[in-house]
Scaffold this motif. Structure first.
Motif, PDB file in Angstrom:
ATOM      1  N   UNK A  29      -8.042 -15.258  38.045  1.00 43.64           N
ATOM      2  CA  UNK A  29      -8.918 -14.985  37.200  1.00 43.64           C
ATOM      3  C   UNK A  29     -10.024 -13.841  37.398  1.00 43.64           C
ATOM      4  N   UNK A  30     -10.181 -13.428  38.478  1.00 43.43           N
ATOM      5  CA  UNK A  30     -11.051 -12.648  39.229  1.00 43.43           C
ATOM      6  C   UNK A  30     -11.000 -11.072  38.549  1.00 43.43           C
ATOM      7  N   UNK A  31      -9.517 -10.846  37.996  1.00 44.23           N
ATOM      8  CA  UNK A  31      -9.369  -9.596  37.681  1.00 44.23           C
ATOM      9  C   UNK A  31      -8.480  -9.738  36.204  1.00 44.23           C
ATOM     10  N   UNK A  32      -8.737  -8.838  35.530  1.00 42.17           N
ATOM     11  CA  UNK A  32      -7.698  -8.524  34.045  1.00 42.17           C
ATOM     12  C   UNK A  32      -7.393  -7.094  34.154  1.00 42.17           C
ATOM     13  N   UNK A  33      -5.942  -6.735  33.845  1.00 46.06           N
ATOM     14  CA  UNK A  33      -5.370  -5.681  33.871  1.00 46.06           C
ATOM     15  C   UNK A  33      -5.735  -5.080  32.490  1.00 46.06           C
TER      16      UNK A  33
ATOM     17  N   UNK B 163      -5.719  -7.151  27.458  1.00 44.55           N
ATOM     18  CA  UNK B 163      -5.783  -7.444  28.697  1.00 44.55           C
ATOM     19  C   UNK B 163      -4.819  -8.422  29.183  1.00 44.55           C
ATOM     20  N   UNK B 164      -4.452  -8.480  30.655  1.00 44.89           N
ATOM     21  CA  UNK B 164      -3.274  -8.936  31.067  1.00 44.89           C
ATOM     22  C   UNK B 164      -3.803  -9.818  32.282  1.00 44.89           C
ATOM     23  N   UNK B 165      -3.499 -11.030  32.713  1.00 44.24           N
ATOM     24  CA  UNK B 165      -3.894 -11.809  33.940  1.00 44.24           C
ATOM     25  C   UNK B 165      -3.137 -13.067  33.971  1.00 44.24           C
ATOM     26  N   UNK B 166      -3.122 -13.361  35.299  1.00 43.28           N
ATOM     27  CA  UNK B 166      -2.535 -14.522  35.751  1.00 43.28           C
ATOM     28  C   UNK B 166      -3.300 -15.798  36.265  1.00 43.28           C
ATOM     29  N   UNK B 167      -4.001 -16.655  35.714  1.00 42.66           N
ATOM     30  CA  UNK B 167      -4.930 -17.615  36.313  1.00 42.66           C
ATOM     31  C   UNK B 167      -4.469 -18.653  37.205  1.00 42.66           C
TER      32      UNK B 167
END
Length: 269
Positions: free
Chosen positions: A175-179, A139-143
């Motif tokens: 942080x509400x979504x992860x790709x 998973x990928x995300x930007x906090x």
């Protein structure tokens, strides 16, 4: 990796390198699984040093970068790292600025093998790899925005390989979504999906193929591909420190938001 036995390279506790001299492929592993392979100041310096050493090592013709364990590829800067900042509002000291291969003038091909989470400062590495192979569970995300920080370098790196709207959504949703790995593949961030645990082997196979070709032609091709976007990328990165200096909350406010955020409170798309 097949061929000759792996020869251990110079290693420190948080960074491990192995090189197969027959295939010409080096594997560079972030080795802090207990910290989700977060990067402290020492590891950042060692990464920069290792990329520069690869420039002079003719036995290395291609590199795979990955993270130890199953939980994470890299989660960016270690939250416990002490990074003193200059008093001037015109400058920031970013410890991750030189952790990637291109920042260290390495133009040998680099493939990223992603397992588990890749977030925040991990994009400094992913953004300077030629392409990315990922496990299906990655998973990928930007906090950054969640914790009152500007996503500048990260968003700029991802804008080189993802559509504008996808970069903006990932950077703004925090942080509400992860790709998911599947969505990352659909949008061009990831070039190949593998079964869980298969990303490293797939990346090494690709690296072995590339390393078998004449290295002058390979490195010239790497430079040609990057030159297509280099001017815009360089100009965008020049704005990053000013945007961060203007937009980041003070460290104590960031820490407060970090403490208040509930873990697990996100959706995956």
């Amino acid at each position: 990796m097949h061929g000759s036995a792996l020869a251990p390279g110079a290693a420190v506790s948080a960074l491990r390198t192995t090189t197969d001299k027959e295939s010409g492929v080096a594997v560079l592993t972030l080795d802090r699984p207990e910290r989700h392979n977060a990067i402290d100041v020492r590891t950042a310096a060692r990464l920069a040093q290792t990329w520069r050493q690869f420039r002079f090592d003719d036995t290395v013709r291609a590199v795979v970068v990955t993270g130890a364990g199953e939980q994470a590829f890299c989660t960016g800067i270690d939250r416990d790292a002490d990074v003193p900042q200059p008093a001037s509002p015109y400058t920031i000291d970013d410890p991750l600025i030189a952790i990637g291969p291109k920042a260290n003038d390495l133009w040998k091909p680099v493939i990223a093998a992603v397992n588990g989470m890749a977030c925040g400062g991990a994009f400094y590495l992913l953004g300077e790899a030629e392409f990315v192979v990922a496990d299906e569970h990655a998973t990928f995300f930007d906090p950054h925005t969640t914790y009152g920080m500007v996503s500048a370098y990260e968003a700029i790196h991802m804008a080189q390989r993802m559509p504008f709207g996808e970069v903006a959504r990932m950077a703004l949703m925090g942080t509400a979504e992860r790709v998911s790995a599947r969505r990352a593949y659909e949008t061009g961030l990831v070039s190949e999906l593998t079964a869980p645990g298969g990303a490293l082997a797939a990346a090494v196979r690709a690296a072995e193929t590339i390393a078998a070709y004449p290295t002058e032609a390979v490195q010239g091709t790497v430079r040609a591909v990057w030159s297509a976007k280099e001017a815009a990328r360089t100009q965008a990165l020049a704005h990053a420190p000013h945007l961060i200096a203007l937009g980041n909350l003070p460290p104590d406010r960031q820490a407060e938001l970090f403490t208040r955020r509930r873990s697990g409170d996100f959706r995956t798309r």
